[in-house]
Enzyme design. Structure first.
Site, short mmCIF file in Angstrom:
data_model
loop_
_atom_site.label_atom_id
_atom_site.label_comp_id
_atom_site.label_asym_id
_atom_site.label_seq_id
_atom_site.Cartn_x
_atom_site.Cartn_y
_atom_site.Cartn_z
N HIS A 144 0.83 -1.20 0.00
CA HIS A 144 0.00 0.00 0.00
C HIS A 144 0.87 1.25 0.00
O HIS A 144 0.61 2.20 -0.76
CB HIS A 144 -0.91 -0.01 1.23
CG HIS A 144 -1.70 1.25 1.41
ND1 HIS A 144 -2.98 1.43 0.92
CD2 HIS A 144 -1.38 2.44 2.03
CE1 HIS A 144 -3.41 2.63 1.23
NE2 HIS A 144 -2.47 3.28 1.89
N GLU A 145 1.89 1.28 0.84
CA GLU A 145 2.75 2.48 0.92
C GLU A 145 3.55 2.67 -0.37
O GLU A 145 3.70 3.79 -0.85
CB GLU A 145 3.67 2.38 2.14
CG GLU A 145 2.95 2.34 3.48
CD GLU A 145 1.93 3.46 3.65
OE1 GLU A 145 2.12 4.54 3.06
OE2 GLU A 145 0.93 3.24 4.35
N HIS A 148 1.49 4.25 -3.05
CA HIS A 148 1.46 5.71 -3.01
C HIS A 148 2.64 6.30 -3.78
O HIS A 148 2.52 7.31 -4.48
CB HIS A 148 1.51 6.21 -1.56
CG HIS A 148 0.19 6.16 -0.85
ND1 HIS A 148 -0.94 6.78 -1.35
CD2 HIS A 148 -0.18 5.59 0.33
CE1 HIS A 148 -1.95 6.59 -0.52
NE2 HIS A 148 -1.52 5.87 0.50
N GLU A 222 -6.21 7.12 -1.54
CA GLU A 222 -6.12 5.99 -0.60
C GLU A 222 -6.75 4.74 -1.23
O GLU A 222 -6.20 3.64 -1.16
CB GLU A 222 -6.82 6.32 0.72
CG GLU A 222 -6.03 7.23 1.63
CD GLU A 222 -4.70 6.63 2.04
OE1 GLU A 222 -4.65 5.43 2.39
OE2 GLU A 222 -3.69 7.36 2.02
#
Length: 298
Positions: A144-145, A148, A222
């Protein structure tokens, strides 16, 4: 909805919201010219310039700024070989360069990514998240990070913040001009009363609308990061399980300033204290539901 459909949908919505920000800037400029006349023309580039300097300055130094604000400390591979091994797995799957890695001494489970581009990225984890999550869950968080980073979310956030900042500065300047006699020329020009009232309403409501749009953009990024993480790992269950751990945990990171709340995987702001419209994250239950739907398709 699979991860590719989810990615495409969130990208389209982000573009639409950014276009909305541009339209809002145009409306504010139009309202200024209608209410005050041509004498306000120079204020528009001045407001944009001030916003650009402040936001883009912080954008280029975002990694150092966030390290200072969160108390995160950079670590080397020898400090946590298992964590670095997991990160390297995702960088190989995603094609991203290896980011800097940092640790935040905090018992609340959370993580964030920052940095102005893929070559200057940094991802950080609290000690709490490293303690409570298993390998698959942590892999989902890492994906997930790094999503980004891959999606250039710091750039998108900087564009949104710059635009919202310009709108706020411009509206504030014009409102001050109105209260301190800036409307005298307008009175002499005999403007349409309905247009003048409409312009005044735009100047009052535009900053609020800009904040709402900025928050909506953050929420879409997100959701996009969740979908992109699944694209990297092909394992929605890992991230879904990680979010369930975060949902059950009631602790909050010590550094929960409004200015950095949007960077964490779970917003540290109390959901009850923040309207859903102003929230920087989708409700965590909604994120879990989307990932469960992806699991069922798999």
């Amino acid at each position: 909805m699979n991860f590719r459909t989810q990615q495409a949908a969130n990208r389209r919505k982000t573009i639409g919201l950014l276009v909305g920000m541009g339209v809002l800037v145009w409306l504010v400029a139009l309202a200024a010219l209608t209410y005050f006349g041509q004498s306000t023309t120079a204020i528009v580039p001045l407001a944009v310039g001030i916003a650009l300097v402040s936001v883009w300055g912080s954008y280029y130094g975002s990694d150092k700024l966030v390290l200072t604000m969160t108390g995160a400390k950079l670590i080397q591979e020898s400090d946590n070989p298992k964590l670095f091994g997991l990160i390297q797995e995702i960088t190989i799957a995603s094609g991203l360069p290896m980011p800097k890695v940092a640790i935040v001494i905090d018992s609340a489970p959370n993580a964030f990514a920052t940095g102005r581009n893929q070559d200057h990225a940094l991802i950080a984890f609290t000690t709490g998240i490293l303690d409570v999550m298993d390998r698959d869950q942590l892999q989902g968080v890492i994906a997930h990070e790094l999503a980004h980073v891959a999606n250039r979310d710091t750039l998108v956030s900087a564009v949104a913040a710059t635009t919202a900042g310009a709108i706020a500065i411009l509206s504030d300047m014009l409102m001050r001009m109105m209260w301190f006699g800036g409307g005298r020329d307008r009175d002499r020009s005999g403007g349409n009363p309905l247009l003048l009232v409409f312009s005044l309403l735009i100047l009052i409501l535009a900053p609020i609308a800009a904040v709402l749009l900025k928050s909506a953009i953050s929420r879409k990024r997100e959701s996009l990061a969740d979908a992109t993480a699944v694209a990297f790992t092909r394992n929605p269950a890992g991230l879904r399980s990680a979010l369930e751990v975060l949902e059950r945990d009631s602790t909050v990171v010590h550094q929960k300033s409004n200015s950095i709340a949007h960077i964490w995987i779970e917003s540290p702001l109390d959901a009850k204290a923040v309207s859903k419209m102003f929230s920087t994250h989708p409700p965590i239950a909604e994120r879990i539901a989307v990932l469960k739907a992806m699991e069922s398709l798999n």
